[in-house]
Scaffold this motif. Structure first.
Motif, PDB file in Angstrom:
ATOM      1  N   SER A  15     -43.792  -1.223   9.860  1.00  0.00           N
ATOM      2  CA  SER A  15     -43.431  -2.117  10.963  1.00  0.00           C
ATOM      3  C   SER A  15     -43.591  -3.577  10.545  1.00  0.00           C
ATOM      4  O   SER A  15     -44.482  -3.928   9.767  1.00  0.00           O
ATOM      5  CB  SER A  15     -44.329  -1.835  12.176  1.00  0.00           C
ATOM      6  N   ALA A  16     -42.734  -4.427  11.087  1.00  0.00           N
ATOM      7  CA  ALA A  16     -42.813  -5.864  10.802  1.00  0.00           C
ATOM      8  C   ALA A  16     -44.145  -6.442  11.271  1.00  0.00           C
ATOM      9  O   ALA A  16     -44.648  -7.411  10.695  1.00  0.00           O
ATOM     10  CB  ALA A  16     -41.659  -6.595  11.490  1.00  0.00           C
ATOM     11  N   ILE A  77     -41.741  -2.304  18.380  1.00  0.00           N
ATOM     12  CA  ILE A  77     -42.640  -1.168  18.596  1.00  0.00           C
ATOM     13  C   ILE A  77     -41.881   0.156  18.719  1.00  0.00           C
ATOM     14  O   ILE A  77     -42.332   1.191  18.233  1.00  0.00           O
ATOM     15  CB  ILE A  77     -43.502  -1.411  19.856  1.00  0.00           C
ATOM     16  N   LYS A  78     -40.710   0.130  19.346  1.00  0.00           N
ATOM     17  CA  LYS A  78     -39.994   1.396  19.569  1.00  0.00           C
ATOM     18  C   LYS A  78     -39.407   1.980  18.287  1.00  0.00           C
ATOM     19  O   LYS A  78     -38.952   3.121  18.277  1.00  0.00           O
ATOM     20  CB  LYS A  78     -38.899   1.222  20.620  1.00  0.00           C
ATOM     21  N   ARG A  79     -39.454   1.222  17.199  1.00  0.00           N
ATOM     22  CA  ARG A  79     -38.946   1.730  15.928  1.00  0.00           C
ATOM     23  C   ARG A  79     -40.017   2.517  15.153  1.00  0.00           C
ATOM     24  O   ARG A  79     -39.726   3.100  14.109  1.00  0.00           O
ATOM     25  CB  ARG A  79     -38.410   0.573  15.079  1.00  0.00           C
ATOM     26  N   ILE A  80     -41.242   2.500  15.673  1.00  0.00           N
ATOM     27  CA  ILE A  80     -42.324   3.254  15.025  1.00  0.00           C
ATOM     28  C   ILE A  80     -42.170   4.744  15.342  1.00  0.00           C
ATOM     29  O   ILE A  80     -41.910   5.121  16.478  1.00  0.00           O
ATOM     30  CB  ILE A  80     -43.702   2.754  15.520  1.00  0.00           C
ATOM     31  N   LEU A 162     -44.578   2.471  26.189  1.00  0.00           N
ATOM     32  CA  LEU A 162     -44.912   2.756  24.795  1.00  0.00           C
ATOM     33  C   LEU A 162     -46.279   2.213  24.406  1.00  0.00           C
ATOM     34  O   LEU A 162     -47.003   2.843  23.627  1.00  0.00           O
ATOM     35  CB  LEU A 162     -43.837   2.201  23.862  1.00  0.00           C
ATOM     36  N   ILE A 163     -46.645   1.057  24.948  1.00  0.00           N
ATOM     37  CA  ILE A 163     -47.971   0.520  24.660  1.00  0.00           C
ATOM     38  C   ILE A 163     -49.046   1.482  25.178  1.00  0.00           C
ATOM     39  O   ILE A 163     -50.060   1.727  24.520  1.00  0.00           O
ATOM     40  CB  ILE A 163     -48.154  -0.872  25.291  1.00  0.00           C
TER      41      ILE A 163
END
Length: 315
Positions: A15-16, A77-80, A162-163
C-alpha cells in the motif's frame, strides 16, 4: 484485454500508505496541504429510522470537502487484500451475496455486534495505522483524525465500513478460526456475522465463545439478534430469506413495504407532478423493487410497469 473496472488488490505491505513516515508524502497521497486538514473536518447530523423499529439512529455525515478527502483515503485502503468472507465495503458484492454464501448449508446462526461503530474506538483506528500500516505516530494521528469523530467511528462516512474491519481484523480472524473449529462457514457484513454448516452444531456454546472473543476487544453481541435456524426453517440472513428448499425468497417485510408504498402512489395522476413527497416515495419504491428483483427478476411485473410509466412522466 485489461478490465478497467476490476479493482486489483495487493498485500498491505504494498500500500502507498505502508510505512509512510512523512507528512509531505501523506499530503501528496491525499492531495491536500496537511495544515488545512483540521479546517475541513466538519460533519452534519441527521436521524434515520432503524430497520423494523420505531427508534432512530443518528448519522454523522462528512461535509463536502471532508467527504472528498475521505474518498481519496478510501481509494488507497480498499485496494488492500481482504478475506473472501468479508462482504461489506466490497466492490460488486452486497447483502444478497452474503446470504447466498450460505445457500448450501442447512444450519445457520446469525449474530449482530451491539452498537458496533459506537464501540469502534479512536485508539483501535490509530493502532491500525500505526501498527498494521506501520506509519509514523504523527501520520497515524492525522489519518485517525480524518476517519474518526468524538473518539469513535462516525456512521455516515465512506471510510467507516473498511476502517471498522481493519481496526478489528484480529478479532474477526479469531472468530473465523473459531467457526472453522466448529466446521462452520463464517461471513461478515458490517456488524452482522453469519455461521452455517451442513451438519448440526451447538449454537449456545458457539455463541458463548464468540461473546468471549468480542469482550476481549471491548465489543458485545446483541442478545436480541442472536438467531439459530435448524434444517427445516426458513433463514433470514442480512435481509435475504433462504427458504426451506434452499431457494431464495423475498422477505415478507420488503413485500409489504412495496405494496404499501404502491398504494400511496397508485393515484398519482390526481396528484401534482411537482409534489416532492410523492417523487421521493416513487424513488424509494423503485429502490425496493430493485432489491426484490435482485432476488427474483420476475417479481411484481404490474407494479414495475406502472412505476416505470410514472417515472417516465416525471422526466
Amino acid at each position: 484485454m485489461i478490465n478497467k473496472n476490476k479493482l486489483y488488490r495487493y498485500d498491505i505491505s504494498q500500500s502507498a500508505l505502508y510505512k509512510c513516515h512523512s507528512k509531505s508524502k501523506l499530503s501528496e497521497f491525499l492531495k491536500i496541504n496537511i495544515k488545512d486538514i483540521n479546517k475541513i473536518i466538519k460533519y452534519y447530523t441527521f436521524n434515520l429510522p432503524k430497520k423494523n423499529s420505531s427508534k432512530f439512529r443518528q448519522i454523522s455525515a462528512p461535509q463536502k470537502d471532508l467527504k472528498i478527502l475521505q474518498k481519496r483515503l478510501l481509494y488507497l485502503i480498499k485496494r488492500i487484500k481482504r478475506p473472501s468472507w468479508l462482504f461489506s465495503g466490497e466492490m460488486g458484492k452486497c447483502y444478497l451475496d452474503n446470504g447466498k454464501y450460505h445457500l448450501k448449508n442447512s444450519y445457520v446462526l446469525t449474530i449482530d455486534i451491539k452498537s458496533f461503530y459506537e464501540n469502534c474506538t479512536r485508539n483501535a483506528v490509530y493502532l491500525f495505522f500505526l501498527k498494521k500500516m506501520q506509519t509514523s505516530p504523527d501520520v497515524a494521528k492525522i489519518l485517525t483524525d480524518i476517519t474518526t469523530l468524538e473518539k469513535k467511528l462516525p456512521t455516515g462516512t465512506p471510510t467507516s465500513q473498511l476502517i471498522a474491519f481493519h481496526a478489528y481484523e484480529d478479532m474477526f480472524n479469531e472468530i473465523n478460526n473459531l467457526a472453522k473449529s466448529y466446521n462452520c462457514l463464517f461471513s461478515l457484513y458490517v456488524d452482522d456475522m453469519t455461521f452455517s454448516s451442513s451438519k448440526p452444531f451447538d449454537p449456545k456454546i458457539l455463541t458463548y465463545k464468540i461473546k468471549i472473543i468480542l469482550h476481549k476487544y471491548k465489543h458485545n453481541l446483541s442478545s436480541k439478534k442472536v438467531k439459530y435456524y435448524s434444517k427445516n426453517m426458513a433463514k433470514d440472513i442480512t435481509g435475504l430469506i433462504l427458504a426451506k428448499d434452499k431457494q431464495l425468497a423475498i422477505p415478507n417485510r420488503l413485500q409489504k413495504k412495496i405494496y404499501d408504498n404502491f398504494l400511496e402512489i397508485k393515484n398519482y395522476e390526481k396528484m401534482t407532478i411537482h409534489d416532492r413527497k410523492i417523487i421521493k416515495l416513487i424513488n424509494t419504491l423503485k429502490g425496493q423493487l430493485q432489491s426484490a428483483k435482485n432476488i427474483n427478476p420476475n417479481v411484481f411485473p404490474e407494479i414495475s410497469k406502472i412505476v416505470n410509466s410514472i417515472n417516465y412522466k416525471i422526466k
